[in-house]
Design an enzyme around this catalytic site. Sequence first.
Site, PDB file in Angstrom:
ATOM      1  N   PRO A  18       0.816  -1.220   0.000  1.00 29.59           N
ATOM      2  CA  PRO A  18       0.000   0.000   0.000  1.00 29.59           C
ATOM      3  C   PRO A  18       0.849   1.270   0.000  1.00 29.59           C
ATOM      4  O   PRO A  18       1.905   1.318   0.639  1.00 29.59           O
ATOM      5  CB  PRO A  18      -0.762  -0.100   1.323  1.00 29.59           C
ATOM      6  CG  PRO A  18       0.148  -0.881   2.223  1.00 29.59           C
ATOM      7  CD  PRO A  18       0.907  -1.836   1.333  1.00 29.59           C
ATOM      8  N   GLY A  19       0.396   2.262  -0.717  1.00 31.85           N
ATOM      9  CA  GLY A  19       1.043   3.568  -0.677  1.00 31.85           C
ATOM     10  C   GLY A  19       0.078   4.578  -0.101  1.00 31.85           C
ATOM     11  O   GLY A  19       0.110   4.934   1.086  1.00 31.85           O
TER      12      GLY A  19
ATOM     13  N   CYS B 126       2.579  29.668 -14.451  1.00 29.04           N
ATOM     14  CA  CYS B 126       2.005  30.170 -15.702  1.00 29.04           C
ATOM     15  C   CYS B 126       1.438  29.054 -16.559  1.00 29.04           C
ATOM     16  O   CYS B 126       1.991  28.710 -17.613  1.00 29.04           O
ATOM     17  CB  CYS B 126       3.065  30.945 -16.459  1.00 29.04           C
ATOM     18  SG  CYS B 126       3.555  32.368 -15.509  1.00 29.04           S
TER      19      CYS B 126
ATOM     20  N   ARG C  65      -1.628  16.673  -8.615  1.00 34.08           N
ATOM     21  CA  ARG C  65      -2.772  15.790  -8.851  1.00 34.08           C
ATOM     22  C   ARG C  65      -3.982  16.494  -9.490  1.00 34.08           C
ATOM     23  O   ARG C  65      -4.578  15.944 -10.417  1.00 34.08           O
ATOM     24  CB  ARG C  65      -3.186  15.067  -7.557  1.00 34.08           C
ATOM     25  CG  ARG C  65      -2.056  14.230  -6.949  1.00 34.08           C
ATOM     26  CD  ARG C  65      -2.526  13.297  -5.846  1.00 34.08           C
ATOM     27  NE  ARG C  65      -3.288  12.198  -6.380  1.00 34.08           N
ATOM     28  CZ  ARG C  65      -4.592  12.111  -6.337  1.00 34.08           C
ATOM     29  NH1 ARG C  65      -5.303  13.055  -5.749  1.00 34.08           N
ATOM     30  NH2 ARG C  65      -5.207  11.084  -6.872  1.00 34.08           N
TER      31      ARG C  65
ATOM     32  N   TYR D 291      -4.744  14.809 -12.984  1.00 30.50           N
ATOM     33  CA  TYR D 291      -5.860  13.854 -13.001  1.00 30.50           C
ATOM     34  C   TYR D 291      -7.209  14.529 -12.782  1.00 30.50           C
ATOM     35  O   TYR D 291      -8.206  13.835 -12.590  1.00 30.50           O
ATOM     36  CB  TYR D 291      -5.720  12.813 -11.885  1.00 30.50           C
ATOM     37  CG  TYR D 291      -4.363  12.206 -11.705  1.00 30.50           C
ATOM     38  CD1 TYR D 291      -3.813  11.393 -12.688  1.00 30.50           C
ATOM     39  CD2 TYR D 291      -3.653  12.400 -10.530  1.00 30.50           C
ATOM     40  CE1 TYR D 291      -2.571  10.808 -12.493  1.00 30.50           C
ATOM     41  CE2 TYR D 291      -2.412  11.816 -10.339  1.00 30.50           C
ATOM     42  CZ  TYR D 291      -1.876  11.027 -11.331  1.00 30.50           C
ATOM     43  OH  TYR D 291      -0.654  10.452 -11.142  1.00 30.50           O
TER      44      TYR D 291
HETATM   45  N1  LLP Z   1       2.475  -1.331  -6.072  1.00 27.11           N
HETATM   46  C1  LLP Z   1       2.727  -1.012  -7.355  1.00 27.11           C
HETATM   47  C2  LLP Z   1       3.384  -1.997  -8.224  1.00 27.11           C
HETATM   48  C3  LLP Z   1       2.352   0.254  -7.851  1.00 27.11           C
HETATM   49  O1  LLP Z   1       2.590   0.545  -9.112  1.00 27.11           O
HETATM   50  C4  LLP Z   1       1.715   1.191  -6.990  1.00 27.11           C
HETATM   51  C5  LLP Z   1       1.317   2.514  -7.456  1.00 27.11           C
HETATM   52  C6  LLP Z   1       1.499   0.811  -5.656  1.00 27.11           C
HETATM   53  C7  LLP Z   1       1.883  -0.454  -5.238  1.00 27.11           C
HETATM   54  C8  LLP Z   1       0.850   1.725  -4.655  1.00 27.11           C
HETATM   55  O2  LLP Z   1      -0.433   2.054  -5.001  1.00 27.11           O
HETATM   56  P1  LLP Z   1      -1.389   2.805  -3.938  1.00 27.11           P
HETATM   57  O3  LLP Z   1      -1.584   1.884  -2.771  1.00 27.11           O
HETATM   58  O4  LLP Z   1      -0.700   4.065  -3.545  1.00 27.11           O
HETATM   59  O5  LLP Z   1      -2.621   3.053  -4.697  1.00 27.11           O
HETATM   60  N2  LLP Z   1       0.183   9.300  -8.891  1.00 27.11           N
HETATM   61  C9  LLP Z   1      -1.102   8.644  -8.812  1.00 27.11           C
HETATM   62  C10 LLP Z   1      -0.984   7.231  -8.310  1.00 27.11           C
HETATM   63  C11 LLP Z   1      -0.033   6.363  -9.095  1.00 27.11           C
HETATM   64  C12 LLP Z   1       0.120   4.989  -8.520  1.00 27.11           C
HETATM   65  C13 LLP Z   1       1.212   4.244  -9.184  1.00 27.11           C
HETATM   66  N3  LLP Z   1       1.440   2.929  -8.642  1.00 27.11           N
HETATM   67  C14 LLP Z   1      -2.022   9.509  -7.965  1.00 27.11           C
HETATM   68  O6  LLP Z   1      -1.611  10.559  -7.506  1.00 27.11           O
HETATM   69  O7  LLP Z   1      -3.187   9.165  -7.781  1.00 27.11           O
END
Ligand code: LLP
Length: 419
Positions: free
Chosen positions: A273-274, A345, A311, A315
Amino acid sequence: MSIAYRNGALHVEHVALEDIARQHGTPCYVYSSALIRAAYLEYTEALAGRNGLVCYSVKANSNLAVLALLARLGSGFDIVSGGELARVIAAGGDARKVVFSGVGKSEAEIEQVLRARILCLNLESEAELARVSRVASRLGLRAPVAFRVNPDVDPNTHPYISTGLKQNKFGVAHEDAERLYREAAALPGIEVVGIGCHIGSLMGDTGPYVEATERLADLARRLEHAGIRLQHIDVGGGVGIRYRDETQKPIRDFVEGALGALAGRTEQVVFDPGRSLVGNAGVLLTRVEYVKPGDTKNFLVVDAAMNDLQRPALYDAWHDVRPVRAPLAGAAGAATVCDVVGPVCESADFLAKDRALAASEGDLLAVMSAGAYGMSMSSNYNTRPRAAEVMVAGHRIHLVRKRERVEDLYALESVPNEL
Ligand code: LLP
């Protein structure tokens, strides 16, 4: 512990955001250590009794203090570059709990992670398998690998952050996986240890997650019949957070869903998780520079911009914007519809659109849910120094990244004499 108003002032834990602005200026990212810890514990508590590992996805927020906090709680890490491994190690993280994903691992990165003895490289192509085998053989090592399998499940999320469909660049196709595993098992320098998967980010519901995990369980079963036994199954990240009023299933439901899909299997279960660990633990603190009235709405020009938080521009993401000083009761009528925009800008430089806010020049605002993919995606566009970062722990304020200085931004540049 939370991010809430107390006596009319927005606080992160026991600290007033006004105090942070006074001490460290704006724009400034502010993180709550208690909220990060609480989110991490939601995962580990739901995993209790099961052989599991949480590998925090460093890309969401790679500040050393965030990594150190999670490392001390026992977290592993999901990395996508050699640079992220260097950060994990600098923060005291354990390389043996690191999984390395990404479609473009360079030879140098492969060598770096093999020497560091990480847990697993999540391979994304046959060509990468050949490269890893070659590098490991040259070093006299065996590379622990998994394939990132693309289960072709739609996570029902924004197309830019959906990764598990056939048309995405990520992973290997589910139908090719068995053949690739057999090939890998026969190669020198390779030790097959797991399966990886990540179908996308910002999932509100558990359905697609569980479906993808069922497909992994099915593959693990077939590999077992082929004589390939795995040590772990990595179900990826992607658990969403609430930015606005979305229905969001709690972390526990995702963990239980995945464990249910893996019932009867004995491999270690890995989660990456991120966002769900750090997203709602952070705010971007900013000050109103100007109130610019327009024909149809007002613009609040603030000192944070798309280079700080990309973001919304990238997005069209929605982040709540709250006044740091709560409006007095009865003052709601004074609110006008505003776009909150930065000084960059570009017309895409907005943080929020069409919000009812009653703010004046000099007021502080907090852009909420900015702990994930905020600072880590920031840039220096328009030669804007990156914001400071602060970590709150109870009553204490820790500056965990100084504000950049303009001189830092061109320190690596040079002008040839003969120009
Ligand atoms: N594992 C892999 C292989 C990933 O590619 C990612 C995120 C994660 C885990 C973590 O995902 P999470 O739990 O954070 O959803 N910049 C975008 C999100 C890009 C996510 C890329 N991969 C945003 O701001 O919404």
